[in-house]
Design a protein around this motif. Structure first.
Motif, PDB file in Angstrom:
ATOM      1  N   VAL A  97       0.866  -1.172   0.000  1.00 50.44           N
ATOM      2  CA  VAL A  97       0.000   0.000   0.000  1.00 50.44           C
ATOM      3  C   VAL A  97       0.906   1.226   0.000  1.00 50.44           C
ATOM      4  N   PRO A  98       0.907   1.996  -1.085  1.00 53.00           N
ATOM      5  CA  PRO A  98       1.805   3.150  -1.145  1.00 53.00           C
ATOM      6  C   PRO A  98       1.482   4.173  -0.066  1.00 53.00           C
ATOM      7  N   GLY A  99       2.519   4.620   0.626  1.00 57.75           N
ATOM      8  CA  GLY A  99       2.352   5.652   1.643  1.00 57.75           C
ATOM      9  C   GLY A  99       2.445   7.031   1.019  1.00 57.75           C
ATOM     10  N   ILE A 100       1.657   7.944   1.516  1.00 59.88           N
ATOM     11  CA  ILE A 100       1.737   9.331   1.069  1.00 59.88           C
ATOM     12  C   ILE A 100       2.397  10.102   2.195  1.00 59.88           C
ATOM     13  N   GLY A 101       3.600  10.581   1.939  1.00 59.84           N
ATOM     14  CA  GLY A 101       4.319  11.333   2.958  1.00 59.84           C
ATOM     15  C   GLY A 101       4.827  10.469   4.089  1.00 59.84           C
ATOM     16  N   GLY A 102       4.915   9.188   3.881  1.00 57.16           N
ATOM     17  CA  GLY A 102       5.386   8.285   4.922  1.00 57.16           C
ATOM     18  C   GLY A 102       5.718   6.938   4.337  1.00 57.16           C
ATOM     19  N   PRO A 103       6.017   5.985   5.176  1.00 57.15           N
ATOM     20  CA  PRO A 103       6.399   4.659   4.665  1.00 57.15           C
ATOM     21  C   PRO A 103       5.207   3.913   4.066  1.00 57.15           C
ATOM     22  N   ASP A 104       5.524   2.998   3.166  1.00 55.11           N
ATOM     23  CA  ASP A 104       4.493   2.122   2.612  1.00 55.11           C
ATOM     24  C   ASP A 104       4.026   1.153   3.693  1.00 55.11           C
ATOM     25  N   GLY A 105       2.841   0.628   3.506  1.00 56.14           N
ATOM     26  CA  GLY A 105       2.306  -0.403   4.389  1.00 56.14           C
ATOM     27  C   GLY A 105       1.941  -1.617   3.549  1.00 56.14           C
ATOM     28  N   GLU A 106       1.247  -2.550   4.144  1.00 60.02           N
ATOM     29  CA  GLU A 106       0.833  -3.747   3.428  1.00 60.02           C
ATOM     30  C   GLU A 106      -0.614  -4.086   3.760  1.00 60.02           C
ATOM     31  N   LEU A 107      -1.279  -4.681   2.781  1.00 58.88           N
ATOM     32  CA  LEU A 107      -2.599  -5.262   2.981  1.00 58.88           C
ATOM     33  C   LEU A 107      -2.442  -6.750   2.719  1.00 58.88           C
ATOM     34  N   HIS A 108      -2.819  -7.563   3.672  1.00 55.45           N
ATOM     35  CA  HIS A 108      -2.777  -9.014   3.534  1.00 55.45           C
ATOM     36  C   HIS A 108      -4.204  -9.516   3.354  1.00 55.45           C
ATOM     37  N   VAL A 109      -4.395 -10.369   2.368  1.00 52.60           N
ATOM     38  CA  VAL A 109      -5.686 -11.002   2.143  1.00 52.60           C
ATOM     39  C   VAL A 109      -5.514 -12.477   2.484  1.00 52.60           C
ATOM     40  N   GLY A 110      -6.214 -12.930   3.510  1.00 54.09           N
ATOM     41  CA  GLY A 110      -6.122 -14.317   3.944  1.00 54.09           C
ATOM     42  C   GLY A 110      -7.368 -15.093   3.588  1.00 54.09           C
ATOM     43  N   VAL A 111      -7.200 -16.357   3.336  1.00 52.08           N
ATOM     44  CA  VAL A 111      -8.329 -17.228   3.020  1.00 52.08           C
ATOM     45  C   VAL A 111      -8.989 -17.663   4.317  1.00 52.08           C
ATOM     46  N   GLU A 112     -10.315 -17.579   4.331  1.00 54.10           N
ATOM     47  CA  GLU A 112     -11.076 -17.916   5.531  1.00 54.10           C
ATOM     48  C   GLU A 112     -12.298 -18.729   5.120  1.00 54.10           C
ATOM     49  N   GLU A 113     -12.512 -19.832   5.831  1.00 52.21           N
ATOM     50  CA  GLU A 113     -13.684 -20.648   5.558  1.00 52.21           C
ATOM     51  C   GLU A 113     -14.280 -21.123   6.873  1.00 52.21           C
ATOM     52  N   PRO A 114     -15.531 -20.848   7.151  1.00 53.56           N
ATOM     53  CA  PRO A 114     -16.443 -20.143   6.262  1.00 53.56           C
ATOM     54  C   PRO A 114     -16.085 -18.658   6.202  1.00 53.56           C
ATOM     55  N   PHE A 115     -16.384 -18.056   5.077  1.00 53.64           N
ATOM     56  CA  PHE A 115     -16.057 -16.651   4.853  1.00 53.64           C
ATOM     57  C   PHE A 115     -17.268 -15.768   5.101  1.00 53.64           C
ATOM     58  N   HIS A 116     -17.023 -14.658   5.793  1.00 54.75           N
ATOM     59  CA  HIS A 116     -18.034 -13.627   6.004  1.00 54.75           C
ATOM     60  C   HIS A 116     -17.340 -12.289   5.798  1.00 54.75           C
ATOM     61  N   PRO A 117     -17.734 -11.499   4.793  1.00 55.06           N
ATOM     62  CA  PRO A 117     -17.061 -10.224   4.559  1.00 55.06           C
ATOM     63  C   PRO A 117     -17.255  -9.274   5.729  1.00 55.06           C
ATOM     64  N   ALA A 118     -16.254  -8.432   5.930  1.00 55.44           N
ATOM     65  CA  ALA A 118     -16.343  -7.398   6.965  1.00 55.44           C
ATOM     66  C   ALA A 118     -17.240  -6.285   6.430  1.00 55.44           C
ATOM     67  N   ARG A 119     -18.411  -6.120   7.024  1.00 51.78           N
ATOM     68  CA  ARG A 119     -19.377  -5.114   6.552  1.00 51.78           C
ATOM     69  C   ARG A 119     -19.238  -3.787   7.291  1.00 51.78           C
ATOM     70  N   LYS A 120     -18.780  -3.813   8.529  1.00 48.90           N
ATOM     71  CA  LYS A 120     -18.601  -2.578   9.294  1.00 48.90           C
ATOM     72  C   LYS A 120     -17.116  -2.348   9.572  1.00 48.90           C
ATOM     73  N   ALA A 121     -16.440  -3.345  10.111  1.00 48.64           N
ATOM     74  CA  ALA A 121     -15.002  -3.216  10.350  1.00 48.64           C
ATOM     75  C   ALA A 121     -14.318  -3.009   9.006  1.00 48.64           C
ATOM     76  N   HIS A 122     -13.282  -2.175   8.976  1.00 47.30           N
ATOM     77  CA  HIS A 122     -12.630  -1.878   7.697  1.00 47.30           C
ATOM     78  C   HIS A 122     -11.277  -1.211   7.914  1.00 47.30           C
ATOM     79  N   PRO A 123     -10.354  -1.424   6.980  1.00 43.95           N
ATOM     80  CA  PRO A 123      -9.140  -0.612   6.975  1.00 43.95           C
ATOM     81  C   PRO A 123      -9.440   0.709   6.266  1.00 43.95           C
ATOM     82  N   ALA A 124      -8.686   1.735   6.599  1.00 42.99           N
ATOM     83  CA  ALA A 124      -8.821   3.038   5.951  1.00 42.99           C
ATOM     84  C   ALA A 124      -7.458   3.442   5.401  1.00 42.99           C
TER      85      ALA A 124
END
Length: 121
Positions: A46-73
């Motif tokens: 994840v490109p940083g603006i005015g700071g260091p880059d970060g990372e987004l990890h996508v993990g496999v989950e079963e059973p899967f339920h999308p995060a509808r309220k919790a979220h990264p920004a």
């Protein structure tokens, strides 16, 4: 500083996630360490603006339920990212500016339904 955040996807959805995070957002996919790669999923820089880059990890989950309220920004150039997301056919929802004065932001969902927030830099 946060090194990474993780969201989940169902088994077999990695290519849809790659298409969104690399194709729509323009983030670079990172190689997963071999012992973790066997679990599936994918990682992105994840490109940083005015700071260091970060990372987004996508993990496999079963059973899967999308995060509808919790979220990264993510801090981005909101108009540029919103245009790319809409051009790819995803809906965006601009937040009411009165909610957080001085922070222009919008929400969207990734291909598997996880909620994401993007704040203007």
């Amino acid at each position: 500083m946060i090194h990474h955040v993780q969201v989940a996807c169902p088994p077999g959805a990695e290519d849809r996630q790659r298409a969104f995070y690399t194709g729509v957002l323009g983030w670079t996919e990172l190689p997963k360490p071999p012992l973790l790669a066997v679990r599936g999923g994918c990682w992105f820089r994840v490109p940083g603006i005015g700071g260091p880059d970060g990372e987004l990890h996508v993990g496999v989950e079963e059973p899967f339920h999308p995060a509808r309220k919790a979220h990264p920004a993510f801090v981005v150039e909101a108009d540029v990212v919103a245009a790319a997301v809409m051009a790819a056919g995803y809906e965006i929802h601009w937040a009411d500016p009165a909610e957080i004065p001085g922070r222009r932001r919008f929400h969207t969902n990734d291909p598997v339904g996880n909620r994401l927030e993007f704040l203007d830099s």
